[in-house]
Design a protein around this motif. Structure first.
Motif, PDB file in Angstrom:
ATOM      1  N   ALA A 142      51.208  38.670  45.529  1.00  0.00           N
ATOM      2  CA  ALA A 142      51.370  39.823  44.639  1.00  0.00           C
ATOM      3  C   ALA A 142      50.185  40.756  44.851  1.00  0.00           C
ATOM      4  N   GLN A 143      50.466  42.045  44.835  1.00  0.00           N
ATOM      5  CA  GLN A 143      49.405  43.030  45.039  1.00  0.00           C
ATOM      6  C   GLN A 143      49.688  44.257  44.184  1.00  0.00           C
ATOM      7  N   LEU A 144      48.631  44.786  43.574  1.00  0.00           N
ATOM      8  CA  LEU A 144      48.706  45.996  42.756  1.00  0.00           C
ATOM      9  C   LEU A 144      47.681  46.989  43.296  1.00  0.00           C
ATOM     10  N   ASN A 145      48.136  48.183  43.672  1.00  0.00           N
ATOM     11  CA  ASN A 145      47.269  49.248  44.191  1.00  0.00           C
ATOM     12  C   ASN A 145      47.344  50.453  43.268  1.00  0.00           C
ATOM     13  N   CYS A 146      46.220  51.150  43.118  1.00  0.00           N
ATOM     14  CA  CYS A 146      46.175  52.336  42.271  1.00  0.00           C
ATOM     15  C   CYS A 146      45.392  53.455  42.952  1.00  0.00           C
ATOM     16  N   SER A 147      45.715  54.692  42.557  1.00  0.00           N
ATOM     17  CA  SER A 147      45.013  55.881  43.063  1.00  0.00           C
ATOM     18  C   SER A 147      44.666  56.792  41.889  1.00  0.00           C
ATOM     19  N   HIS A 148      43.539  57.492  42.012  1.00  0.00           N
ATOM     20  CA  HIS A 148      43.133  58.512  41.040  1.00  0.00           C
ATOM     21  C   HIS A 148      43.727  59.824  41.554  1.00  0.00           C
ATOM     22  N   VAL A 149      44.719  60.360  40.861  1.00  0.00           N
ATOM     23  CA  VAL A 149      45.501  61.476  41.396  1.00  0.00           C
ATOM     24  C   VAL A 149      45.221  62.832  40.742  1.00  0.00           C
ATOM     25  N   GLU A 150      44.399  62.869  39.736  1.00  0.00           N
ATOM     26  CA  GLU A 150      44.095  64.129  39.044  1.00  0.00           C
ATOM     27  C   GLU A 150      42.655  64.503  39.341  1.00  0.00           C
ATOM     28  N   SER A 151      42.453  65.473  40.233  1.00  0.00           N
ATOM     29  CA  SER A 151      41.111  65.793  40.715  1.00  0.00           C
ATOM     30  C   SER A 151      40.146  66.249  39.625  1.00  0.00           C
ATOM     31  N   LYS A 152      40.646  66.848  38.563  1.00  0.00           N
ATOM     32  CA  LYS A 152      39.765  67.355  37.500  1.00  0.00           C
ATOM     33  C   LYS A 152      39.477  66.317  36.419  1.00  0.00           C
ATOM     34  N   ALA A 153      40.116  65.153  36.488  1.00  0.00           N
ATOM     35  CA  ALA A 153      39.906  64.109  35.488  1.00  0.00           C
ATOM     36  C   ALA A 153      38.647  63.308  35.829  1.00  0.00           C
ATOM     37  N   PRO A 154      37.954  62.817  34.802  1.00  0.00           N
ATOM     38  CA  PRO A 154      36.758  61.996  35.044  1.00  0.00           C
ATOM     39  C   PRO A 154      37.164  60.616  35.586  1.00  0.00           C
ATOM     40  N   PRO A 155      36.188  59.786  35.947  1.00  0.00           N
ATOM     41  CA  PRO A 155      36.517  58.412  36.356  1.00  0.00           C
ATOM     42  C   PRO A 155      37.357  57.734  35.268  1.00  0.00           C
ATOM     43  N   GLN A 156      38.280  56.903  35.692  1.00  0.00           N
ATOM     44  CA  GLN A 156      39.196  56.261  34.758  1.00  0.00           C
ATOM     45  C   GLN A 156      38.927  54.763  34.689  1.00  0.00           C
ATOM     46  N   THR A 176      43.028  49.041  32.345  1.00  0.00           N
ATOM     47  CA  THR A 176      43.363  47.628  32.250  1.00  0.00           C
ATOM     48  C   THR A 176      44.809  47.459  32.702  1.00  0.00           C
ATOM     49  N   PHE A 177      45.134  46.265  33.189  1.00  0.00           N
ATOM     50  CA  PHE A 177      46.501  46.001  33.593  1.00  0.00           C
ATOM     51  C   PHE A 177      46.945  44.624  33.119  1.00  0.00           C
ATOM     52  N   SER A 178      48.248  44.499  32.995  1.00  0.00           N
ATOM     53  CA  SER A 178      48.897  43.238  32.653  1.00  0.00           C
ATOM     54  C   SER A 178      50.197  43.190  33.433  1.00  0.00           C
ATOM     55  N   TRP A 179      50.498  42.023  34.020  1.00  0.00           N
ATOM     56  CA  TRP A 179      51.668  41.922  34.878  1.00  0.00           C
ATOM     57  C   TRP A 179      52.240  40.528  34.750  1.00  0.00           C
ATOM     58  N   ASP A 180      53.525  40.445  34.446  1.00  0.00           N
ATOM     59  CA  ASP A 180      54.226  39.182  34.271  1.00  0.00           C
ATOM     60  C   ASP A 180      54.877  38.799  35.597  1.00  0.00           C
ATOM     61  N   LEU A 181      54.413  37.686  36.188  1.00  0.00           N
ATOM     62  CA  LEU A 181      54.875  37.276  37.508  1.00  0.00           C
ATOM     63  C   LEU A 181      55.539  35.901  37.468  1.00  0.00           C
ATOM     64  N   HIS A 182      56.413  35.645  38.413  1.00  0.00           N
ATOM     65  CA  HIS A 182      57.117  34.366  38.546  1.00  0.00           C
ATOM     66  C   HIS A 182      56.465  33.578  39.678  1.00  0.00           C
ATOM     67  N   THR A 183      56.030  32.355  39.376  1.00  0.00           N
ATOM     68  CA  THR A 183      55.366  31.547  40.395  1.00  0.00           C
ATOM     69  C   THR A 183      56.395  30.848  41.278  1.00  0.00           C
ATOM     70  N   MET A 184      55.954  30.398  42.431  1.00  0.00           N
ATOM     71  CA  MET A 184      56.833  29.688  43.349  1.00  0.00           C
ATOM     72  C   MET A 184      57.242  28.332  42.781  1.00  0.00           C
ATOM     73  N   ALA A 185      56.487  27.830  41.798  1.00  0.00           N
ATOM     74  CA  ALA A 185      56.817  26.566  41.138  1.00  0.00           C
ATOM     75  C   ALA A 185      57.847  26.762  40.031  1.00  0.00           C
ATOM     76  N   PHE A 222      53.164  33.615  44.136  1.00  0.00           N
ATOM     77  CA  PHE A 222      54.193  34.317  43.373  1.00  0.00           C
ATOM     78  C   PHE A 222      55.359  34.689  44.286  1.00  0.00           C
ATOM     79  N   ASP A 223      56.576  34.538  43.772  1.00  0.00           N
ATOM     80  CA  ASP A 223      57.738  34.926  44.571  1.00  0.00           C
ATOM     81  C   ASP A 223      58.444  36.163  44.050  1.00  0.00           C
ATOM     82  N   SER A 224      58.160  36.563  42.816  1.00  0.00           N
ATOM     83  CA  SER A 224      58.769  37.783  42.280  1.00  0.00           C
ATOM     84  C   SER A 224      58.035  38.230  41.025  1.00  0.00           C
ATOM     85  N   ALA A 225      58.298  39.467  40.644  1.00  0.00           N
ATOM     86  CA  ALA A 225      57.732  40.021  39.406  1.00  0.00           C
ATOM     87  C   ALA A 225      58.787  39.923  38.310  1.00  0.00           C
ATOM     88  N   LEU A 226      58.375  39.501  37.123  1.00  0.00           N
ATOM     89  CA  LEU A 226      59.275  39.450  35.973  1.00  0.00           C
ATOM     90  C   LEU A 226      59.237  40.751  35.180  1.00  0.00           C
TER      91      LEU A 226
END
Length: 124
Positions: free
Chosen positions: A56-70, A73-82, A109-113
């Motif tokens: 599993a991989q989560l990538n992010c970009s800062h897309v608003e040039s005039k916004a300050p550093p951001q 937090t993240f939360s992600w419900d994933l399904h394990t291979m078990a 992980f084999d999929s995202a819930l």
């Protein structure tokens, strides 16, 4: 306390007992019918994630040039291979101009819930 979208929906006549509980549906209906007063702020951070083939991989970009550093937090419900469910959580800081930053990577992980939930409460 009524959120801005709920206020706009109220003005358009979508009042009811479940107003606070169904704010996502109200926002969708408001956007579809073009009710004045409903506005969406441009997000300063854009994220995308995938879970497949054991990882599993989560990538992010800062897309608003005039916004300050951001600070986000993240939360992600994933399904394990078990066959179990696992919620992964974390936080990260994105400076202006950051692009395609890997904020989470995990294995087993084999999929995202669910879709990853990313919240960046800083100034936009």
């Amino acid at each position: 306390m009524v959120h801005g979208t709920a206020k706009a929906a109220w003005r358009c006549g979508f009042a009811g007992k479940d107003l606070a509980m169904n704010w996502i549906g109200i926002a969708a209906v408001t956007a579809l019918i073009g009710c004045p007063g409903a506005a969406a702020a441009k997000d300063a951070v854009s994220c995308g994630g995938a879970a497949m083939l054991g990882g599993a991989q989560l990538n992010c970009s800062h897309v608003e040039s005039k916004a300050p550093p951001q600070f986000c937090t993240f939360s992600w419900d994933l399904h394990t291979m078990a066959g179990d469910q696992k919620v992964v959580e974390g936080s990260f800081m994105l400076p202006p101009g950051a692009s395609n930053v890997q904020v989470y990577q995990g294995s087993g992980f084999d999929s995202a819930l669910s879709n990853p939930i990313v919240i960046c409460p800083g100034d936009k």
